[in-house]
Design a protein around this motif. Structure first.
Motif, PDB file in Angstrom:
ATOM      1  N   ASN B 101       0.878  -1.134   0.081  1.00 40.11           N
ATOM      2  CA  ASN B 101      -0.098  -0.135  -0.092  1.00 40.11           C
ATOM      3  C   ASN B 101       0.734   1.360   0.018  1.00 40.11           C
ATOM      4  N   GLN B 102       2.037   1.096   0.445  1.00 37.59           N
ATOM      5  CA  GLN B 102       2.968   2.477   0.715  1.00 37.59           C
ATOM      6  C   GLN B 102       3.706   2.614  -0.655  1.00 37.59           C
ATOM      7  N   MET B 103       3.488   1.735  -1.628  1.00 40.82           N
ATOM      8  CA  MET B 103       4.400   1.943  -2.705  1.00 40.82           C
ATOM      9  C   MET B 103       3.455   3.171  -3.681  1.00 40.82           C
ATOM     10  N   PRO B 104       4.179   4.133  -4.315  1.00 38.58           N
ATOM     11  CA  PRO B 104       3.133   4.876  -5.293  1.00 38.58           C
ATOM     12  C   PRO B 104       2.866   4.069  -6.568  1.00 38.58           C
ATOM     13  N   GLU B 105       2.101   4.531  -7.014  1.00 37.82           N
ATOM     14  CA  GLU B 105       1.606   3.906  -8.413  1.00 37.82           C
ATOM     15  C   GLU B 105       2.433   4.403  -9.486  1.00 37.82           C
ATOM     16  N   PRO B 106       2.631   4.028 -10.388  1.00 41.40           N
ATOM     17  CA  PRO B 106       2.520   2.487 -10.914  1.00 41.40           C
ATOM     18  C   PRO B 106       3.446   1.395 -10.102  1.00 41.40           C
ATOM     19  N   LYS B 107       2.892   0.385  -9.886  1.00 37.24           N
ATOM     20  CA  LYS B 107       3.676  -0.544  -8.926  1.00 37.24           C
ATOM     21  C   LYS B 107       3.201  -2.101  -9.336  1.00 37.24           C
TER      22      LYS B 107
END
Lengths: 154, 212, 383
Positions: B101-107
């Motif tokens: 959840n903490q990773m920013p998009e796009p992932k």
């Protein structure tokens, strides 16, 4: 190193009234006297069992058992196997953490997975499973939640 | 899915004429995807044995840096790719979902090794999660126990092909006002609560097989 | 232990609780430490583990045979898979009284010492990674490791998870060019170790950050059950290869390095010296290896039909000097094809008992270095 029979005779002379038995080459000690016998085994110079190698909890279905393996680093001798038995419901065994520090994590693991309570342990809580877990997984009657297939099938 | 190449709508003849004068023509999408697929930054997230093969891939013999993915970031806020390498246990699952959840998009997510795809050899354990795709969406599955470094590079190349074929208008993470957050599971008395995320995973229906 | 904050006339400070959580660039795997800090000094530290608890012990009780748990022992300490197999094979051979032929014993020792080289090289690489030399020592270490892994792949079929040992011998004999290749490796290894020593041992930063940090006194080490290079760095001369003399180690001449102070620098240097001793053992083993069978008859029958292998009732505890410490297996058999109880005594788990004692009073950056010098692998800690 003295054979287990000789060690048994020594302990029986030093602590009169204890009932020890010999199974194979391991000594079965009643849990009430285990603390004093442990201190005796560590401190007498002719044994000096100063290294506690392994603490294991085993679930035989009528009783629970704790198995200790002791070595002597000073004299480079060992192993001496000791078994302490207790019942299944209110399993209380005196802790040897004040005597050998290496029992600290291993007794916590035996409590977590087999369900043996150690009296006198400084910090007895679960170590491998999370705090809210309510069962003791290594017992023979433990059933998993949401298994894909029954485990005995293969 | 078919991999789209950096195609431009311009006629081939005109293209080669322009190239002779030093002018190159492509679409915006092709350029954007080329930039993204050539510098994927993985998150430094090794769980178990497969992590050692991941580190070996980053070392001198198998060199993942020539694919642009050599910069492993310790913080999830700066990473685009999460390589889940190793067994995911039930105790660790809430942390994995939180990190995702903490990773920013796009992932993107690559599950490396049999353990994170479906539980692997430890599938019958009481503390083992049978596949991380129960809670988060996965892009590339990579079998092996552990997969060789060349297999990880192959998986990375497949992910690059997938990125090439993505289109800006249709991708959900590029729409306005998107907030995508996957619910974090909690510890129950004998397992995780909920056992899987219904938006992401449907369990197989067991059928009784009768003979005769 | 009660701790009072330092009295300062103008500033009011508080203790800070930090969780060095499971995903962290320098904990070696998924391991968590809850620390309470006063400024940057550590006041209390509690390790939290179990994030990789893969139920190895429960699975072994339900496997079809004793041999079926052999691949799982590879994954315990996943950097050194050969020595894990060795310990398990030794425990079962003790339980069932199996003999191992000569050639198999020599090959087992060669594999164990090669694994020791791999492990210690990697440890030095990762310790320096923790100190801040970002990735360069790891690159050197992995370069050497790849050469040894090529050997393992030719012999056992897989780079890391070898599954090579069987009860009573080995799975298959070594190839004909194995011995010349081992000789090539041990001819070049001392030069690589000299390169490491020149770059690292007299390095100012290493010495300033590692000396007098994380001192472990002798009595505490013995009482806490610490084994392996960590124990020997504190000055206790105890090496299971010499004490128990398992397999045929008593035929080889090698020395056991002992440290003085027990700080991080001693532990690092201990491993360098142990690698040189391992090269000596390998040299002797290659010269003396005889021809012969690679598995005994009983063992071969058991390997062909694993479900017929039924050891007699009883229990056995077999231990070896793994690169990280003492690795022991406790097996209880009830006469059937599956073990009744299977317990792993792993050194990483027990060496963590004194992590708190060693870290108190140091800064938090030192805690990372001390953890790196204990040499833990989470597969062994959590099993």
């Amino acid at each position: 190193m003295k054979t287990p029979t000789e060690i048994k005779q020594d302990i029986e002379t030093k602590f009169p009234g204890t009932q020890l038995t010999l199974e194979g080459s391991s000594l079965v000690i009643p849990k009430e006297q285990w603390s004093e016998i442990a201190k005796f085994l560590k401190n007498t110079p002719e044994y000096s069992f100063d290294f506690l190698s392994s603490v294991t909890g085993v679930d035989y279905k009528e009783y629970l058992e704790v198995v200790y393996h002791l070595y002597s680093m000073e004299k480079k001798e060992g192993p001496l196997t000791i078994k302490v038995r207790t019942d299944c419901e209110q399993s209380l065994v005196p802790s040897v953490t004040p005597i050998w520090r290496s029992a600290e994590f291993q007794e916590r693991e035996a409590y977590d997975l087999v369900g043996i309570h150690f009296t006198g342990h400084p910090d007895l809580r679960r170590i491998l499973m999370w705090e809210g877990f309510q069962h003791h997984p290594l017992r023979k009657d433990y059933v998993q939640d949401e298994q894909d297939r029954p485990v005995e099938q293969f | 899915m078919s991999a789209a190449k950096n195609i431009s709508q311009v006629d081939e003849g005109l293209k080669s004429e322009l190239q002779k004068s030093g002018i190159f023509v492509t679409t915006l999408e092709g350029l954007y995807n080329w930039g993204r697929r050539s510098s994927i930054w993985p998150l430094q997230f090794g769980l178990a044995c497969c992590a050692i093969e991941m580190i070996a891939t980053a070392c001198a013999r198998y060199d993942i840096d020539r694919f642009g993915a050599g910069l492993f970031r310790p913080s999830p806020r700066q990473a685009d790719l999460m390589i889940v390498s190793g067994t995911v246990t039930k105790k660790m699952t809430p942390q994995v979902v939180r990190l995702y959840n903490q990773m920013p998009e796009p992932k993107y997510v690559i599950t490396m090794g049999a353990c994170s795809i479906s539980g692997g050899p430890f599938k019958d354990g009481y503390n083992v999660l049978k596949g991380i795709d129960r809670y988060i969406p996965v892009d590339v599955h990579l079998p092996g126990c552990p997969p060789r470094p060349e297999a990880l590079l192959h998986g990375l190349m497949k992910l690059q092909e997938k990125i090439d074929s993505q289109q800006i208008e249709k991708m959900e993470w590029y729409q306005k006002g998107l907030k995508r957050e996957f619910p974090v599971p909690e510890f129950g008395p004998n397992g995780l609560n909920p056992p899987y995320n219904p938006d992401v995973f449907q369990p197989q229906q067991h059928r009784e097989i009768t003979v005769g | 232990m009660d701790y009072t904050l330092k009295e300062t006339p103008t500033l009011e400070t508080q203790m800070l609780e930090v969780s060095l959580g499971p995903q962290h660039p320098s904990t070696h795997g998924v391991f968590r430490m809850d620390v309470i800090l006063d400024g940057e000094t550590i006041v209390k530290l509690k390790p939290v583990m179990g994030y990789l608890h893969r139920n190895h012990e429960k699975l072994a009780e339900n496997m079809t045979s004793y041999l079926a748990s052999m691949p799982y022992t590879d994954r315990l300490d996943y950097i050194c898979s050969m020595t894990n197999n060795f310990a398990y094979a030794l425990a079962v051979e003790k339980l069932a009284n199996l003999e191992v032929p000569e050639r198999a014993q020599y090959i087992r020792i060669i594999m164990a010492e090669l694994t020791r080289l791999v492990n210690h090289t990697l440890l030095i690489g990762f310790l320096l990674n923790d100190l801040g030399a970002f990735f360069t020592p790891v690159l050197y270490a992995f370069r050497e490791r790849e050469k040894i892994l090529d050997l393992f792949e030719d012999v056992a079929g897989s780079r890391m998870m070898c599954n090579y040992f069987r009860f009573g011998g080995l799975k298959i004999d070594v190839t004909s060019d194995f011995i010349p290749r081992v000789r090539q490796i041990i001819n070049k290894y001392p030069k690589f170790l000299d390169e490491f020593e020149k770059l690292l041992s007299e390095n100012e930063i290493l010495m300033a950050r590692c000396q007098n940090v994380g001192v472990l006194p002798k009595e505490l080490a013995i009482s806490a059950g610490v084994t392996g290079p960590m124990l020997r760095a504190s000055g206790v001369p105890y090496d299971i290869r010499k004490v128990d003399g398992y397999s045929i180690y008593n035929r080889f001449k090698f020395r056991v390095p002992i440290g003085e102070k027990g700080d991080v620098y001693d532990r690092y240097y201990m491993r360098l010296l142990e690698m040189r001793e391992s090269i000596k053992i390998l040299d002797q083993a290659i010269r003396e290896i005889p021809d012969g069978e690679y598995i005994s008859k009983v063992g071969a029958a058991g390997a062909r039909a694993p479900r017929t292998f039924k050891p007699p009732k009883g229990d056995a505890y077999g231990r070896i000097e793994a690169p990280k410490g003492e690795l022991g297996f406790y097996l209880v058999s009830d006469g059937t094809t599956k073990p009744y109880r299977y317990h792993v005594r792993s050194s990483s788990f027990i060496n963590l008992t004194i992590l708190e004692d060693m870290c108190l009073g140091h800064k938090i950056a030192d805690a990372i270095v001390i953890l790196g010098s204990i040499d833990i692998v989470l597969g062994e800690v959590d099993r």
